[in-house]
Design a protein around this motif. Structure first.
Motif, PDB file in Angstrom:
ATOM      1  N   ARG A  56     -15.339   5.207  -0.019  1.00 15.63           N
ATOM      2  CA  ARG A  56     -13.908   5.465   0.074  1.00 15.63           C
ATOM      3  C   ARG A  56     -13.235   5.276  -1.281  1.00 15.63           C
ATOM      4  NH1 ARG A  56     -13.792   1.648   5.083  1.00 15.63           N
ATOM      5  NH2 ARG A  56     -14.175   3.128   6.751  1.00 15.63           N
ATOM      6  N   LYS A  57     -12.200   6.084  -1.526  1.00 13.86           N
ATOM      7  CA  LYS A  57     -11.397   5.938  -2.738  1.00 13.86           C
ATOM      8  C   LYS A  57     -10.481   4.728  -2.648  1.00 13.86           C
ATOM      9  CE  LYS A  57     -10.685  10.759  -4.076  1.00 13.86           C
ATOM     10  NZ  LYS A  57      -9.605  11.750  -4.230  1.00 13.86           N
ATOM     11  N   PHE A  58     -10.044   4.386  -1.437  1.00 17.86           N
ATOM     12  CA  PHE A  58      -9.045   3.350  -1.235  1.00 17.86           C
ATOM     13  C   PHE A  58      -9.570   2.268  -0.302  1.00 17.86           C
ATOM     14  CE2 PHE A  58      -6.883   7.447  -1.745  1.00 17.86           C
ATOM     15  CZ  PHE A  58      -6.173   7.189  -2.911  1.00 17.86           C
ATOM     16  N   LYS A  59      -9.116   1.059  -0.504  1.00 20.76           N
ATOM     17  CA  LYS A  59      -9.466  -0.049   0.374  1.00 20.76           C
ATOM     18  C   LYS A  59      -8.769   0.119   1.714  1.00 20.76           C
ATOM     19  CE  LYS A  59     -10.211  -3.394  -3.261  1.00 20.76           C
ATOM     20  NZ  LYS A  59      -9.831  -4.694  -3.816  1.00 20.76           N
ATOM     21  N   ARG A  60      -9.368  -0.445   2.756  1.00 23.44           N
ATOM     22  CA  ARG A  60      -8.770  -0.450   4.087  1.00 23.44           C
ATOM     23  C   ARG A  60      -8.403  -1.877   4.453  1.00 23.44           C
ATOM     24  NH1 ARG A  60     -10.852   3.887   7.668  1.00 23.44           N
ATOM     25  NH2 ARG A  60     -10.767   5.738   6.373  1.00 23.44           N
ATOM     26  N   LEU A  61      -7.324  -2.016   5.210  1.00 20.84           N
ATOM     27  CA  LEU A  61      -6.913  -3.315   5.727  1.00 20.84           C
ATOM     28  C   LEU A  61      -7.270  -3.395   7.199  1.00 20.84           C
ATOM     29  CD1 LEU A  61      -3.336  -3.562   4.168  1.00 20.84           C
ATOM     30  CD2 LEU A  61      -5.392  -4.754   3.422  1.00 20.84           C
ATOM     31  N   VAL A  87       0.842  -1.196   0.000  1.00 24.64           N
ATOM     32  CA  VAL A  87       0.000   0.000   0.000  1.00 24.64           C
ATOM     33  C   VAL A  87       0.874   1.242   0.000  1.00 24.64           C
ATOM     34  CG1 VAL A  87      -1.603   1.361   1.402  1.00 24.64           C
ATOM     35  CG2 VAL A  87      -2.021  -1.060   1.025  1.00 24.64           C
ATOM     36  N   GLU A  88       1.927   1.238   0.827  1.00 24.09           N
ATOM     37  CA  GLU A  88       2.835   2.385   0.886  1.00 24.09           C
ATOM     38  C   GLU A  88       3.512   2.615  -0.455  1.00 24.09           C
ATOM     39  OE1 GLU A  88       5.457   5.434   2.070  1.00 24.09           O
ATOM     40  OE2 GLU A  88       3.603   4.743   2.976  1.00 24.09           O
ATOM     41  N   ARG A  89       3.952   1.542  -1.114  1.00 18.99           N
ATOM     42  CA  ARG A  89       4.660   1.674  -2.390  1.00 18.99           C
ATOM     43  C   ARG A  89       3.733   2.093  -3.521  1.00 18.99           C
ATOM     44  NH1 ARG A  89       8.045  -3.815  -1.685  1.00 18.99           N
ATOM     45  NH2 ARG A  89       9.609  -3.001  -0.280  1.00 18.99           N
ATOM     46  N   ASN A  90       2.515   1.616  -3.500  1.00 20.48           N
ATOM     47  CA  ASN A  90       1.557   1.873  -4.578  1.00 20.48           C
ATOM     48  C   ASN A  90       0.378   2.682  -4.054  1.00 20.48           C
ATOM     49  OD1 ASN A  90       2.956   0.137  -6.502  1.00 20.48           O
ATOM     50  ND2 ASN A  90       2.322  -1.496  -5.122  1.00 20.48           N
ATOM     51  N   PHE A  91       0.666   3.766  -3.403  1.00 19.76           N
ATOM     52  CA  PHE A  91      -0.318   4.485  -2.607  1.00 19.76           C
ATOM     53  C   PHE A  91      -1.557   4.919  -3.384  1.00 19.76           C
ATOM     54  CE2 PHE A  91      -1.651   7.582   0.548  1.00 19.76           C
ATOM     55  CZ  PHE A  91      -1.492   6.783   1.660  1.00 19.76           C
ATOM     56  N   MET A  92      -1.421   5.275  -4.611  1.00 18.58           N
ATOM     57  CA  MET A  92      -2.545   5.802  -5.359  1.00 18.58           C
ATOM     58  C   MET A  92      -3.296   4.737  -6.158  1.00 18.58           C
ATOM     59  SD  MET A  92      -2.406   8.759  -4.240  1.00 18.58           S
ATOM     60  CE  MET A  92      -3.648   9.594  -5.189  1.00 18.58           C
ATOM     61  N   ALA A  93      -2.997   3.453  -5.967  1.00 15.23           N
ATOM     62  CA  ALA A  93      -3.571   2.406  -6.793  1.00 15.23           C
ATOM     63  C   ALA A  93      -4.851   1.790  -6.225  1.00 15.23           C
ATOM     64  CB  ALA A  93      -2.537   1.311  -7.025  1.00 15.23           C
ATOM     65  N   GLY A  94      -5.306   2.187  -5.038  1.00 20.21           N
ATOM     66  CA  GLY A  94      -6.464   1.553  -4.407  1.00 20.21           C
ATOM     67  C   GLY A  94      -7.781   1.917  -5.058  1.00 20.21           C
ATOM     68  N   GLN A  95      -8.794   1.045  -4.826  1.00 19.36           N
ATOM     69  CA  GLN A  95     -10.138   1.277  -5.332  1.00 19.36           C
ATOM     70  C   GLN A  95     -11.136   0.924  -4.254  1.00 19.36           C
ATOM     71  OE1 GLN A  95     -10.794  -0.932  -8.854  1.00 19.36           O
ATOM     72  NE2 GLN A  95      -9.119  -0.010  -9.976  1.00 19.36           N
ATOM     73  N   GLY A  96     -12.293   1.547  -4.304  1.00 17.47           N
ATOM     74  CA  GLY A  96     -13.355   1.250  -3.346  1.00 17.47           C
ATOM     75  C   GLY A  96     -14.045  -0.052  -3.675  1.00 17.47           C
ATOM     76  N   GLY A  97     -14.934  -0.499  -2.799  1.00 23.11           N
ATOM     77  CA  GLY A  97     -15.692  -1.724  -3.008  1.00 23.11           C
ATOM     78  C   GLY A  97     -16.974  -1.649  -2.221  1.00 23.11           C
ATOM     79  N   ASN A  98     -17.583  -2.788  -1.990  1.00 24.74           N
ATOM     80  CA  ASN A  98     -18.821  -2.821  -1.216  1.00 24.74           C
ATOM     81  C   ASN A  98     -18.515  -3.004   0.254  1.00 24.74           C
ATOM     82  OD1 ASN A  98     -20.482  -2.520  -3.392  1.00 24.74           O
ATOM     83  ND2 ASN A  98     -20.620  -4.712  -3.780  1.00 24.74           N
ATOM     84  N   TRP A  99     -19.367  -2.432   1.115  1.00 25.53           N
ATOM     85  CA  TRP A  99     -19.218  -2.560   2.555  1.00 25.53           C
ATOM     86  C   TRP A  99     -20.587  -2.787   3.151  1.00 25.53           C
ATOM     87  CZ3 TRP A  99     -20.683   0.747   6.705  1.00 25.53           C
ATOM     88  CH2 TRP A  99     -20.142   0.366   7.931  1.00 25.53           C
ATOM     89  N   MET A 100     -20.770  -3.901   3.811  1.00 24.84           N
ATOM     90  CA  MET A 100     -22.026  -4.256   4.469  1.00 24.84           C
ATOM     91  C   MET A 100     -23.213  -4.087   3.531  1.00 24.84           C
ATOM     92  SD  MET A 100     -21.394  -2.802   8.314  1.00 24.84           S
ATOM     93  CE  MET A 100     -22.995  -3.312   8.862  1.00 24.84           C
ATOM     94  N   GLY A 101     -23.060  -4.514   2.274  1.00 25.70           N
ATOM     95  CA  GLY A 101     -24.162  -4.474   1.325  1.00 25.70           C
ATOM     96  C   GLY A 101     -24.385  -3.119   0.688  1.00 25.70           C
ATOM     97  N   VAL A 105      -6.759   0.428   8.407  1.00 25.73           N
ATOM     98  CA  VAL A 105      -5.852   1.432   7.858  1.00 25.73           C
ATOM     99  C   VAL A 105      -5.848   1.289   6.341  1.00 25.73           C
ATOM    100  CG1 VAL A 105      -3.472   2.291   7.800  1.00 25.73           C
ATOM    101  CG2 VAL A 105      -4.347   1.215   9.871  1.00 25.73           C
ATOM    102  N   GLY A 106      -5.828   2.407   5.655  1.00 24.77           N
ATOM    103  CA  GLY A 106      -5.706   2.406   4.204  1.00 24.77           C
ATOM    104  C   GLY A 106      -4.941   3.631   3.758  1.00 24.77           C
ATOM    105  N   PRO A 107      -4.646   3.724   2.469  1.00 21.38           N
ATOM    106  CA  PRO A 107      -3.884   4.873   1.984  1.00 21.38           C
ATOM    107  C   PRO A 107      -4.631   6.199   2.135  1.00 21.38           C
ATOM    108  CG  PRO A 107      -4.443   3.392   0.180  1.00 21.38           C
ATOM    109  CD  PRO A 107      -4.910   2.751   1.427  1.00 21.38           C
ATOM    110  N   GLY A 108      -5.944   6.151   2.258  1.00 19.88           N
ATOM    111  CA  GLY A 108      -6.711   7.387   2.382  1.00 19.88           C
ATOM    112  C   GLY A 108      -7.087   7.772   3.796  1.00 19.88           C
ATOM    113  N   GLY A 109      -6.971   6.826   4.741  1.00 20.71           N
ATOM    114  CA  GLY A 109      -7.365   7.158   6.097  1.00 20.71           C
ATOM    115  C   GLY A 109      -7.210   6.020   7.073  1.00 20.71           C
ATOM    116  N   VAL A 110      -7.694   6.269   8.291  1.00 24.74           N
ATOM    117  CA  VAL A 110      -7.556   5.307   9.374  1.00 24.74           C
ATOM    118  C   VAL A 110      -8.773   5.421  10.294  1.00 24.74           C
ATOM    119  CG1 VAL A 110      -6.235   6.956  10.793  1.00 24.74           C
ATOM    120  CG2 VAL A 110      -6.004   4.516  11.230  1.00 24.74           C
TER     121      VAL A 110
END
Length: 140
Positions: A31-36, A12-26, A62-67
């Protein structure tokens, strides 16, 4: 091990701008970036109030866009700017001596966590969602 996904956070640190959003609880993820889902020790401080000192807690994700983190300190309100330091424990083959993710963030929202969860002093925990102002930096 507290940090089973260390390789993922380094990626995530190396490819910081490569994340994409997805579904959360239906619902639709905004979010622009996925969270781990990571539990890391965290220390943070309001930028505009050095007299308050450092506050501690643990990350939930934690993700590239926030915590999102939980802390027994109810010192943060939406709009506050904070400095965040997250400790990465040592991991064989990746970060032998551990490391630290550090960055500045803006608090988006806070809320009380379940009332039956307290620290050793009896303080209730509070959840804090924050958006990074710029990419956090990994230091080893």
């Amino acid at each position: 091990m507290v940090f089973a996904h260390l390789g993922a956070i380094i990626s995530v640190e190396r490819n910081f701008m490569a994340g994409q959003g997805g579904n959360w609880m239906g619902g639709v993820e905004k979010r622009k970036f996925k969270r781990l889902p990571l539990k890391l020790h965290l220390s943070c401080q309001r930028i505009d109030s050095a007299s308050e000192g450092l506050h501690t807690g643990y990350t939930v994700n934690v993700g590239p866009g926030g915590v999102y983190f939980e802390t027994p300190h109810k010192m943060f309100e939406p709009g506050h700017l904070i400095k965040i330091d997250m400790s990465i424990p040592p991991t064989d083959g990746l970060l032998e001596f551990g490391g630290r993710l550090s960055g500045f963030a803006k608090v988006l929202r806070t809320h009380p966590v379940a009332a039956d969860i307290t620290d050793a002093a009896g303080n209730s925990f509070h959840g804090v969602a924050a958006e990074f102002c710029q990419s956090p930096h990994l230091s080893v």
